[in-house]
Design a protein around this motif. Structure first.
Motif, PDB file in Angstrom:
ATOM      1  N   LEU A  28      97.208  52.582  90.740  1.00 10.41           N
ATOM      2  CA  LEU A  28      97.771  51.848  92.005  1.00 10.41           C
ATOM      3  C   LEU A  28      98.196  50.446  91.992  1.00 10.41           C
ATOM      4  N   GLU A  29      97.378  49.665  91.582  1.00 11.04           N
ATOM      5  CA  GLU A  29      97.433  48.205  91.442  1.00 11.04           C
ATOM      6  C   GLU A  29      98.561  47.791  90.498  1.00 11.04           C
ATOM      7  N   ARG A  30      98.738  48.554  89.355  1.00  7.47           N
ATOM      8  CA  ARG A  30      99.694  48.252  88.244  1.00  7.47           C
ATOM      9  C   ARG A  30     101.088  48.646  88.856  1.00  7.47           C
ATOM     10  N   VAL A  31     101.165  49.744  89.593  1.00 11.58           N
ATOM     11  CA  VAL A  31     102.296  50.120  90.297  1.00 11.58           C
ATOM     12  C   VAL A  31     102.702  49.237  91.255  1.00 11.58           C
ATOM     13  N   LEU A  32     101.897  48.653  92.183  1.00 15.17           N
ATOM     14  CA  LEU A  32     102.341  47.594  93.284  1.00 15.17           C
ATOM     15  C   LEU A  32     102.801  46.525  92.613  1.00 15.17           C
ATOM     16  N   ALA A  33     102.094  45.952  91.355  1.00 13.66           N
ATOM     17  CA  ALA A  33     102.166  44.936  90.947  1.00 13.66           C
ATOM     18  C   ALA A  33     103.677  44.688  90.387  1.00 13.66           C
ATOM     19  N   ARG A  34     104.548  45.813  90.143  1.00 14.00           N
ATOM     20  CA  ARG A  34     105.815  45.871  89.663  1.00 14.00           C
ATOM     21  C   ARG A  34     106.800  45.896  90.867  1.00 14.00           C
ATOM     22  N   LEU A  35     106.400  45.978  91.878  1.00 13.43           N
ATOM     23  CA  LEU A  35     107.302  45.813  93.014  1.00 13.43           C
ATOM     24  C   LEU A  35     108.044  44.670  92.984  1.00 13.43           C
ATOM     25  N   PRO A  36     109.274  44.535  93.891  1.00 18.51           N
ATOM     26  CA  PRO A  36     110.025  43.278  94.001  1.00 18.51           C
ATOM     27  C   PRO A  36     109.103  42.434  94.800  1.00 18.51           C
ATOM     28  N   PRO A  37     109.040  41.081  94.345  1.00 13.81           N
ATOM     29  CA  PRO A  37     107.994  39.923  94.969  1.00 13.81           C
ATOM     30  C   PRO A  37     108.297  39.999  96.496  1.00 13.81           C
ATOM     31  N   ALA A  38     109.588  40.232  97.154  1.00 12.03           N
ATOM     32  CA  ALA A  38     109.605  40.128  98.580  1.00 12.03           C
ATOM     33  C   ALA A  38     108.669  41.425  99.276  1.00 12.03           C
ATOM     34  N   ARG A  42     104.480  42.753 102.485  1.00  3.89           N
ATOM     35  CA  ARG A  42     104.447  43.703 103.560  1.00  3.89           C
ATOM     36  C   ARG A  42     103.272  44.594 102.935  1.00  3.89           C
ATOM     37  N   LEU A  43     102.750  44.352 101.970  1.00  2.83           N
ATOM     38  CA  LEU A  43     101.774  45.363 101.088  1.00  2.83           C
ATOM     39  C   LEU A  43     100.659  45.501 102.136  1.00  2.83           C
ATOM     40  N   ARG A  44     100.149  44.659 102.842  1.00  4.22           N
ATOM     41  CA  ARG A  44      98.821  44.647 103.838  1.00  4.22           C
ATOM     42  C   ARG A  44      99.138  45.469 105.093  1.00  4.22           C
ATOM     43  N   ALA A  45     100.427  45.750 105.392  1.00  2.00           N
ATOM     44  CA  ALA A  45     100.638  46.299 106.561  1.00  2.00           C
ATOM     45  C   ALA A  45     101.068  48.006 106.395  1.00  2.00           C
ATOM     46  N   VAL A  46     101.106  48.291 105.081  1.00  2.00           N
ATOM     47  CA  VAL A  46     101.453  49.842 104.911  1.00  2.00           C
ATOM     48  C   VAL A  46     100.104  50.758 105.376  1.00  2.00           C
ATOM     49  N   CYS A  47      99.044  50.371 104.633  1.00  2.00           N
ATOM     50  CA  CYS A  47      97.867  51.183 104.820  1.00  2.00           C
ATOM     51  C   CYS A  47      96.692  50.200 104.457  1.00  2.00           C
ATOM     52  N   SER A 391     114.382  25.882  91.700  1.00  2.00           N
ATOM     53  CA  SER A 391     114.038  27.270  91.146  1.00  2.00           C
ATOM     54  C   SER A 391     112.519  27.579  90.768  1.00  2.00           C
ATOM     55  N   PHE A 392     112.094  28.587  91.026  1.00  2.00           N
ATOM     56  CA  PHE A 392     110.661  29.044  90.645  1.00  2.00           C
ATOM     57  C   PHE A 392     110.663  30.231  90.393  1.00  2.00           C
ATOM     58  N   GLU A 393     109.643  31.073  89.673  1.00  2.00           N
ATOM     59  CA  GLU A 393     109.333  32.234  89.460  1.00  2.00           C
ATOM     60  C   GLU A 393     108.149  32.623  90.300  1.00  2.00           C
ATOM     61  N   PRO A 394     108.581  33.848  91.334  1.00  2.11           N
ATOM     62  CA  PRO A 394     107.606  34.217  92.225  1.00  2.11           C
ATOM     63  C   PRO A 394     106.586  35.133  91.826  1.00  2.11           C
ATOM     64  N   ARG A 395     105.471  34.339  91.565  1.00  2.00           N
ATOM     65  CA  ARG A 395     104.302  35.030  91.134  1.00  2.00           C
ATOM     66  C   ARG A 395     103.182  34.842  91.835  1.00  2.00           C
ATOM     67  N   LEU A 396     102.249  35.963  92.334  1.00  2.00           N
ATOM     68  CA  LEU A 396     101.011  35.827  93.201  1.00  2.00           C
ATOM     69  C   LEU A 396      99.870  35.435  92.458  1.00  2.00           C
ATOM     70  N   GLU A 397      99.963  35.489  91.211  1.00  5.90           N
ATOM     71  CA  GLU A 397      98.925  35.261  90.255  1.00  5.90           C
ATOM     72  C   GLU A 397      98.645  33.701  89.842  1.00  5.90           C
ATOM     73  N   ILE A 398      99.708  32.933  90.198  1.00  4.14           N
ATOM     74  CA  ILE A 398      99.771  31.624  89.530  1.00  4.14           C
ATOM     75  C   ILE A 398      98.869  30.839  90.290  1.00  4.14           C
ATOM     76  N   SER A 399      98.045  29.971  89.738  1.00  4.13           N
ATOM     77  CA  SER A 399      97.021  29.190  90.535  1.00  4.13           C
ATOM     78  C   SER A 399      97.414  27.857  90.556  1.00  4.13           C
ATOM     79  N   VAL A 400      96.926  26.876  91.437  1.00  4.69           N
ATOM     80  CA  VAL A 400      97.343  25.380  91.426  1.00  4.69           C
ATOM     81  C   VAL A 400      96.358  24.725  90.694  1.00  4.69           C
TER      82      VAL A 400
END
Length: 400
Positions: A28-38, A42-47, A391-400
């Motif tokens: 499931l996590e691999r499937v969700l990871a390939r959703l459009p970044p936008a 909304r992921l947390r609001a689904v279930c 411009s930037f690449e929308p990625r959740l996993e990128i750390s600062v």
């Protein structure tokens, strides 16, 4: 026997289809990871299960396994509004996280990160505009003597580096922050070098190493008297060079007289390149990186019309590689318009602004195909007008 087997096959065909709820957590996590970044917002609001997946470290690992994502463009305006980004894939406008601190403005970007600067103090903060995670960089080192005028800020590489270029020709210096070491190096002086000695290392297509290009936004080559945005005052772009080692870069910026200055950060030298247009011409100019190469974009007026052209420096001279269709560019004739550009992959975004005409355009540099972006309308029905973008690449996993 045959009838029993046929009945079993029939029951198997009639079994209800399996959905996302039947997937194992890691699948499931691999499937969700390939959703459009936008969709990440909304992921947390689904279930509850999706909310738990979005907060899981293994979900971030799954996001990191997605090889690349199409860019978002963080849009800049002189009017207050929630941070907005243009999604180049869905052709849609999306909200981003707010600035990491009050009073800071974006000045550079690299990968999935945005670099912010506080104009009053010079403090630098790196943030992920998708997650809001941020960190303040250590205070940059000061050159000996009086404070030097900052020409440009460049951000590049992975782990990322931040380069500051200061001084006045022919007295230039640079300081570089390396995130892997969490420390600054420099400032170090740059010495003048003959242009011909720099040409073999000029930017070229291909390669995986970093070449930095940046542009000072002040100078009498600009056709408008408007004050440029603080965000673009020290704008920078990054392109690849096959001749460089890891961490080395060649930096390009515009001098006050309108010439492009090339700074070799490895050899600590600089050279001035030929002019694109004569000194008596008035024009607006920006430097941009697309698909591993650097270009200069120039908006000028010729024979009762406006022309916007893209130039590449190669073989010791500037050559035109793309041009906006005359029917588009003519709208800016006589408007004293200013341009700010940003690139990502083959895409080049041009923000044209003046007191009378504004617009954002996208160009595919490889095919010279241009389009005007759809207007962004706010909740009050007013059209947002943008001065520039990063411009930037929308990625959740990128750390600062």
């Amino acid at each position: 026997m045959v009838a029993a087997a046929a009945a079993a096959r029939s029951r198997k065909r009639r079994s209800p289809p399996r959905g996302l709820g039947d997937l194992h957590d890691d699948v499931l996590e691999r499937v969700l990871a390939r959703l459009p970044p936008a969709s990440f917002f909304r992921l947390r609001a689904v279930c509850r299960r999706w909310s738990a997946a979005a907060a899981s470290p293994t979900f971030l690992h799954a996001c990191g396994r997605v090889p690349s994502r199409d860019p978002w463009f963080l849009m800049l305006s002189d009017r207050p509004h929630p941070p907005l980004a243009f999604d180049a894939t869905d052709r849609s406008w999306n909200r981003c996280r707010a600035a990491p601190a009050k009073g800071v403005v974006p000045v550079a970007s690299s990968g999935g990160l945005i670099l912010y600067r506080a104009p009053a103090t010079g403090e630098l903060v790196v943030a992920n505009p998708l997650t809001g995670a941020s960190r303040a960089l250590p205070v940059p080192p000061e050159a000996h003597g009086a404070p030097r005028r900052l020409h440009a800020i460049a951000m590049y590489g992975s782990p990322y580096r931040v380069a500051l270029f200061a001084g006045e020709l022919p007295d230039l210096s640079m300081a570089v922050f390396d995130s892997s070491r969490d420390s600054w190096e420099g400032p170090v002086a740059l010495s003048r070098r003959h242009e011909a000695m720099l040409l073999p290392d000029a930017p070229s297509q291909g390669g995986a190493d970093d070449t930095v290009y940046f542009l000072s936004k002040s100078g009498d080559v600009v056709a408008t008297n408007m004050q440029r945005s603080a965000s673009k005052q020290y704008s920078s772009v990054v392109a690849a060079s096959s001749e460089r080692g890891d961490g080395d870069a060649v930096a390009y910026f515009l001098s006050h007289s309108g010439t492009v200055v090339a700074c070799d950060t490895a050899r600590r030298t600089f050279a001035e390149l030929p002019r694109i247009l004569p000194v008596y011409f008035e024009y607006s100019i920006d430097v941009v990186a697309c698909n591993g190469a650097a270009y200069a974009v120039v908006l000028a007026e010729y024979l009762d019309t406006a022309s916007l052209r893209v130039w590449e420096f190669a073989g010791g001279a500037w050559r035109q590689v793309a041009a906006m269709p005359p029917a588009m560019s003519h709208a800016f004739y006589g408007k004293k318009a200013d341009i700010n550009c940003v690139g990502h992959g083959d895409r080049l975004m041009v923000c044209v602004s003046s007191g009378e005409a504004n617009g954002c355009f996208m160009c595919d540099v490889s095919s010279n195909q241009w389009e005007e972006l759809a207007k962004c309308v706010n909740g009050d029905g007013e059209v947002n007008e943008f001065l520039a973008a990063f411009s930037f690449e929308p990625r959740l996993e990128i750390s600062v």
